[in-house]
Write a protein that holds these residues in place. Structure first.
Motif, PDB file in Angstrom:
ATOM      1  N   MET A  75       3.603 -12.254   2.243  1.00  0.00           N
ATOM      2  CA  MET A  75       3.770 -10.962   2.888  1.00  0.00           C
ATOM      3  C   MET A  75       3.466  -9.830   1.913  1.00  0.00           C
ATOM      4  N   GLU A  76       3.929  -9.953   0.673  1.00  0.00           N
ATOM      5  CA  GLU A  76       3.633  -8.936  -0.335  1.00  0.00           C
ATOM      6  C   GLU A  76       2.123  -8.788  -0.523  1.00  0.00           C
ATOM      7  N   ALA A  77       1.421  -9.933  -0.552  1.00  0.00           N
ATOM      8  CA  ALA A  77      -0.029  -9.879  -0.709  1.00  0.00           C
ATOM      9  C   ALA A  77      -0.679  -9.192   0.480  1.00  0.00           C
ATOM     10  N   ALA A  78      -0.209  -9.512   1.682  1.00  0.00           N
ATOM     11  CA  ALA A  78      -0.762  -8.889   2.881  1.00  0.00           C
ATOM     12  C   ALA A  78      -0.487  -7.391   2.888  1.00  0.00           C
ATOM     13  N   VAL A  79       0.706  -7.013   2.461  1.00  0.00           N
ATOM     14  CA  VAL A  79       1.046  -5.595   2.404  1.00  0.00           C
ATOM     15  C   VAL A  79       0.157  -4.879   1.392  1.00  0.00           C
ATOM     16  N   SER A  80      -0.115  -5.515   0.265  1.00  0.00           N
ATOM     17  CA  SER A  80      -0.998  -4.913  -0.741  1.00  0.00           C
ATOM     18  C   SER A  80      -2.387  -4.664  -0.169  1.00  0.00           C
ATOM     19  N   ARG A  81      -2.873  -5.615   0.625  1.00  0.00           N
ATOM     20  CA  ARG A  81      -4.194  -5.416   1.240  1.00  0.00           C
ATOM     21  C   ARG A  81      -4.152  -4.287   2.258  1.00  0.00           C
ATOM     22  N   LEU A  82      -3.027  -4.184   2.989  1.00  0.00           N
ATOM     23  CA  LEU A  82      -2.896  -3.100   3.956  1.00  0.00           C
ATOM     24  C   LEU A  82      -2.870  -1.748   3.245  1.00  0.00           C
ATOM     25  N   VAL A  83      -2.170  -1.679   2.122  1.00  0.00           N
ATOM     26  CA  VAL A  83      -2.140  -0.445   1.334  1.00  0.00           C
ATOM     27  C   VAL A  83      -3.544  -0.051   0.910  1.00  0.00           C
ATOM     28  N   ALA A  84      -4.321  -1.030   0.447  1.00  0.00           N
ATOM     29  CA  ALA A  84      -5.697  -0.747   0.027  1.00  0.00           C
ATOM     30  C   ALA A  84      -6.529  -0.237   1.192  1.00  0.00           C
ATOM     31  N   ARG A  85      -6.337  -0.817   2.368  1.00  0.00           N
ATOM     32  CA  ARG A  85      -7.114  -0.380   3.528  1.00  0.00           C
ATOM     33  C   ARG A  85      -6.735   1.037   3.938  1.00  0.00           C
ATOM     34  N   LEU A  86      -5.434   1.363   3.830  1.00  0.00           N
ATOM     35  CA  LEU A  86      -4.997   2.703   4.213  1.00  0.00           C
ATOM     36  C   LEU A  86      -5.470   3.759   3.220  1.00  0.00           C
ATOM     37  N   ARG A  87      -5.686   3.372   1.983  1.00  0.00           N
ATOM     38  CA  ARG A  87      -6.267   4.321   1.029  1.00  0.00           C
ATOM     39  C   ARG A  87      -7.682   4.703   1.459  1.00  0.00           C
ATOM     40  N   ALA A  88      -8.383   3.721   1.994  1.00  0.00           N
ATOM     41  CA  ALA A  88      -9.746   3.981   2.464  1.00  0.00           C
ATOM     42  C   ALA A  88      -9.757   4.665   3.827  1.00  0.00           C
ATOM     43  N   ASP A  89      -8.724   4.466   4.618  1.00  0.00           N
ATOM     44  CA  ASP A  89      -8.657   5.034   5.969  1.00  0.00           C
ATOM     45  C   ASP A  89      -7.259   5.625   6.175  1.00  0.00           C
ATOM     46  N   PRO A  90      -6.969   6.773   5.556  1.00  0.00           N
ATOM     47  CA  PRO A  90      -5.610   7.330   5.596  1.00  0.00           C
ATOM     48  C   PRO A  90      -5.212   7.927   6.942  1.00  0.00           C
ATOM     49  N   ASP A  91      -6.125   7.972   7.902  1.00  0.00           N
ATOM     50  CA  ASP A  91      -5.807   8.541   9.214  1.00  0.00           C
ATOM     51  C   ASP A  91      -5.431   7.486  10.247  1.00  0.00           C
ATOM     52  N   ASP A  92      -5.114   6.287   9.800  1.00  0.00           N
ATOM     53  CA  ASP A  92      -4.758   5.191  10.702  1.00  0.00           C
ATOM     54  C   ASP A  92      -3.247   5.192  10.918  1.00  0.00           C
ATOM     55  N   ALA A  93      -2.799   5.905  11.953  1.00  0.00           N
ATOM     56  CA  ALA A  93      -1.354   6.019  12.209  1.00  0.00           C
ATOM     57  C   ALA A  93      -0.692   4.670  12.479  1.00  0.00           C
ATOM     58  N   PRO A  94      -1.280   3.794  13.348  1.00  0.00           N
ATOM     59  CA  PRO A  94      -0.657   2.474  13.537  1.00  0.00           C
ATOM     60  C   PRO A  94      -0.579   1.672  12.246  1.00  0.00           C
TER      61      PRO A  94
END
Length: 348
Positions: A83-102
């Motif tokens: 889960m920590e690894a998945a969350v880290s990937r999600l953090v990276a994706r949100l850095r690239a797409d910070p307007d993703d509210a969901p």
């Protein structure tokens, strides 16, 4: 009961661990990915919201302070890491797409599942900045703010609850949080008011309505005892906490210290909890009835209690191997004076 909550926690971790990786592997945004994000959000939301709502209606901090033994340490050992690894990937994706509210909302709920409420509150803040009219999201944000504050409803959390109810007056979680906040202030009339509104909320699960009514009945009884003078004076105890010199090299100044009172009936549900840091030790803290998590379990309801103190390097309420602990043993809650607790043992 403990086994039930462990199963629920494992189900939540498993659901997120299964849903996040395929979602994060999708690189191009499109209708298909939007559906995948919605499905993932719902899978994460339903168990997390149900668990949090139950805890707020029943006893919010107490459940987190349960100290029954955990399951075998090697069982599902890879779930938190995955889960920590998945969350880290999600953090990276949100850095690239910070307007993703969901995406921010999913990250916030993941942080709550990992018992990182401060990080969850920040993620909720980002989600709400993009979607400010979502009452459910605001209620989740208020919950994270309170959790990050040791379970106490500060002004920021109360304002967010008010905002949620201004948007949706029947939002169940916001009503439950408002009731809990009022009860914490010993404003029993207002707590009953919010629990009554919760009980009448549309499409409410029957068990939640039943719990709301139970809280109403218990709070009315508590208020009646207070008004007719038949209830004993509210209990308040002073606890002097210190760390054994032999263990000083094993802690950091920022490590969290939990100080909590337990009844002598064998329950591990705290009657009152205070949180501080190692840098504040030695310290004298007060535990009293205003810190009660439920109407029918207060310090003044028990003549014999014990007071425990525990240092957690992770800041998590659940005990873990390596934590440092100490206990007063059984003492009177009525005439104990200042109770001394020395943290001198290591949790194995």
């Amino acid at each position: 009961m403990i086994a039930f909550w462990l199963i629920i926690a494992a189900m939540l971790l498993g659901a997120l661990a299964c849903v996040l990786p395929p979602l994060l592997r999708t690189s191009a945004r499109g209708p298909g990915q939007a559906h995948a994000a919605l499905a993932g959000l719902m899978i994460a939301l339903i168990p997390a919201s149900a668990l949090t709502l139950y805890m707020r209606i029943g006893d919010p901090v107490a459940l987190a302070m349960q100290t029954a033994p955990l399951a075998s340490p090697d069982r599902h050992a890879d779930a938190p890491a995955s889960m920590e690894a998945a969350v880290s990937r999600l953090v990276a994706r949100l850095r690239a797409d910070p307007d993703d509210a969901p995406g921010w909302a999913m990250l916030a709920r993941s942080y709550m599942a990992l018992q990182r409420p401060s990080d969850a509150a920040e993620a909720y803040r980002r989600a709400i900045a993009l979607n400010p009219r979502d009452a459910e999201l605001l209620a989740d944000y208020a919950d994270a703010l309170a959790s990050a504050n040791g379970g106490d409803f500060n002004d920021a959390a109360l304002k967010v609850i008010d905002s949620a109810l201004a948007i949706d007056a029947d939002q169940p979680k916001a009503l439950a949080l408002a009731a809990s906040a009022a009860f914490d202030r010993r404003d029993y009339a207002r707590a009953i008011h919010f629990w009554e509104r919760l009980g009448k909320a549309p499409d409410l699960a029957p068990q939640i309505a039943q719990q709301a009514q139970k809280n109403i009945d218990e709070t009315r009884a508590l208020a009646a005892k207070g008004s007719d003078g038949s209830k004993a004076k509210a209990a308040s105890i002073e606890v002097r906490v210190r760390l054994s010199p032999e263990l000083e090299q094993r802690v950091r100044p920022t490590d969290t210290v939990f100080v909590y009172a337990l009844a002598d009936d064998g329950s591990r549900m705290p009657l009152a909890v205070q949180r501080l840091s190692v840098s504040q030790l030695p310290a004298t803290v007060r535990l009293d009835d205003s810190m009660s998590m439920t109407p029918n379990r207060r310090l003044s309801d028990f003549s014999r209690i014990s007071v425990d103190a525990r240092v957690s390097s992770s800041g998590q309420a659940r005990p873990a191997a390596g934590d440092l602990t100490g206990s007063s043993g059984a003492v009177s809650s009525k005439d104990a004076g200042v109770i001394d607790v020395t943290i001198a043992d290591v949790v194995r």
